[in-house]
Scaffold this motif. Structure first.
Motif, short mmCIF file in Angstrom:
data_model
loop_
_atom_site.label_atom_id
_atom_site.label_comp_id
_atom_site.label_asym_id
_atom_site.label_seq_id
_atom_site.Cartn_x
_atom_site.Cartn_y
_atom_site.Cartn_z
N LEU A 134 -49.40 45.37 -28.43
CA LEU A 134 -48.41 45.78 -27.45
C LEU A 134 -47.22 46.42 -28.16
O LEU A 134 -46.86 46.00 -29.27
N ARG A 135 -46.63 47.42 -27.54
CA ARG A 135 -45.37 47.96 -28.05
C ARG A 135 -44.24 47.48 -27.15
O ARG A 135 -44.24 47.73 -25.95
N ILE A 136 -43.28 46.81 -27.76
CA ILE A 136 -42.12 46.32 -27.03
C ILE A 136 -40.90 47.13 -27.44
O ILE A 136 -40.62 47.30 -28.63
N SER A 137 -40.17 47.63 -26.46
CA SER A 137 -38.92 48.32 -26.73
C SER A 137 -37.77 47.33 -26.58
O SER A 137 -37.71 46.57 -25.61
N PHE A 138 -36.86 47.35 -27.55
CA PHE A 138 -35.69 46.48 -27.46
C PHE A 138 -34.40 47.29 -27.26
O PHE A 138 -33.30 46.79 -27.50
N ALA A 139 -34.56 48.54 -26.81
CA ALA A 139 -33.39 49.38 -26.49
C ALA A 139 -32.90 49.02 -25.10
O ALA A 139 -33.01 49.80 -24.14
N ILE A 140 -32.36 47.82 -24.99
CA ILE A 140 -31.98 47.28 -23.69
C ILE A 140 -30.83 46.30 -23.90
O ILE A 140 -30.67 45.73 -25.00
N GLU A 141 -30.03 46.13 -22.89
CA GLU A 141 -28.89 45.21 -22.96
C GLU A 141 -29.38 43.79 -23.29
O GLU A 141 -30.39 43.34 -22.74
N PRO A 142 -28.72 43.08 -24.23
CA PRO A 142 -29.24 41.80 -24.74
C PRO A 142 -29.59 40.77 -23.67
O PRO A 142 -30.62 40.10 -23.80
N THR A 143 -28.77 40.63 -22.62
CA THR A 143 -29.09 39.62 -21.62
C THR A 143 -30.37 39.96 -20.87
O THR A 143 -31.18 39.08 -20.55
N LEU A 144 -30.59 41.25 -20.62
CA LEU A 144 -31.83 41.68 -19.97
C LEU A 144 -33.02 41.51 -20.89
O LEU A 144 -34.12 41.17 -20.44
N LEU A 145 -32.82 41.74 -22.19
CA LEU A 145 -33.89 41.55 -23.16
C LEU A 145 -34.29 40.08 -23.21
O LEU A 145 -35.49 39.73 -23.23
N HIS A 146 -33.30 39.19 -23.23
CA HIS A 146 -33.57 37.74 -23.18
C HIS A 146 -34.41 37.40 -21.95
O HIS A 146 -35.42 36.70 -22.05
N GLU A 147 -33.95 37.87 -20.81
CA GLU A 147 -34.64 37.54 -19.56
C GLU A 147 -36.06 38.10 -19.54
O GLU A 147 -37.00 37.42 -19.12
#
Length: 289
Positions: free
Chosen positions: A268-281
């Protein structure tokens, strides 16, 4: 760039996993694709033995991507030198996709492939969209690193110039915005972006370690992505990575790109270009899935 390499029987070497747009362009132009593997157990380095086995007299070039999309890796000076020496031995040139050159946040510094232009001809691809975080803006550049004049002698540069004469230009509003972006972006913007992505990469890597069904062989060091391996034996009623991503989106409203589309099934490819709280969720929902 790819269009200029097309000739009867010609082939190009692409990384697996890799950026799928290259395969799309090759399919359109009729250029045969041959894949070499990137090795997760060695930090996603190029399998140079495979490159040598795949290449023949019809091989035009090989593509490398560093910092890596989709793997989040950054090639070292020593490895890139070996890539250059291998390409020279095979009589091919290197297309270096370096659109994420300014997006590194690990221990390895970015090394431009053009440093090895005395060993092998290098064509470098760059883009404004990553460093300025205007993803989707298709505006970039091509730089030739041709110490020995091989690209000019073989007509590659002339072909590129001819093709650019009738290719589509970026959208007018993008062209209009570029001068202001270059002039008015404050210096502190760039390190701030790196700090944000470093934090997001750490969050992503640490949260993945809490999810039993996926594993991450290497902590991301650049770009905005990381590749993780899916352990199907720990999942019920999931047949492969495509099935996993489909059901995850349907049940948890989380979108992850299946490795199948990048040439690596059951990854799987996961993108982490996202606001930290949304990434956590989002990663918490993957864990709960």
């Amino acid at each position: 760039m790819i269009h200029t390499l097309t000739s009867p029987g010609a082939n190009i070497l692409l990384p697996r996993p890799g950026f799928p747009a290259y395969e799309t362009i090759c399919a359109y132009t009729g250029l045969e694709v041959r894949h070499f593997d990137l090795l997760p157990q060695r930090g996603w380095e190029v399998d140079l033995d495979a490159v040598q086995a795949l290449a023949d007299e019809n091989t035009a070039a090989m593509v490398i991507i560093s910092p890596g999309n989709p793997c989040g890796n950054v090639f070292t000076y020593q490895h890139l030198q070996k890539v250059a020496e291998t390409a020279r031995k095979l009589g091919i040139f290197v297309i270096a996709d370096e659109v994420y050159e300014h997006i590194t946040f690990g221990d390895k510094p970015f090394v431009p492939m053009g440093m090895f232009k005395s060993i092998v001809p290098v064509i470098t691809l760059g883009s404004i969209s990553k460093r300025w975080v205007v993803l989707g803006w298709r505006l970039g550049w091509i730089v030739t690193n041709d110490h020995n004049g091989i690209l000019e002698e073989t007509g590659i540069i002339e072909s590129m110039n001819s093709y650019l004469g009738f290719s589509l230009d970026p959208a007018t509003f993008i062209q209009g915005a570029i001068p202001q972006i270059l002039k008015n972006t404050k210096g502190e913007f760039f390190p701030k972006i790196i700090d944000i992505l470093r934090e997001a990469g750490d969050i992503c890597y640490n949260k993945i370690e809490e999810i039993p069904c996926i594993s991450c062989p290497n902590k991301p060091e650049g770009s905005m992505f990381v590749m993780v391996k899916l352990n199907l034996s720990m999942l019920e009623d999931v047949s492969d990575d495509m099935d996993f991503c489909h059901k995850l989106a349907k049940e948890e409203s989380v979108i992850i790109f299946p490795g199948y589309g990048l040439g690596l099934k059951n990854w799987l490819r996961i993108s982490f270009a996202i606001e930290p709280t949304l990434l956590h969720e989002g990663l918490q929902r993957v864990k709960a899935f």
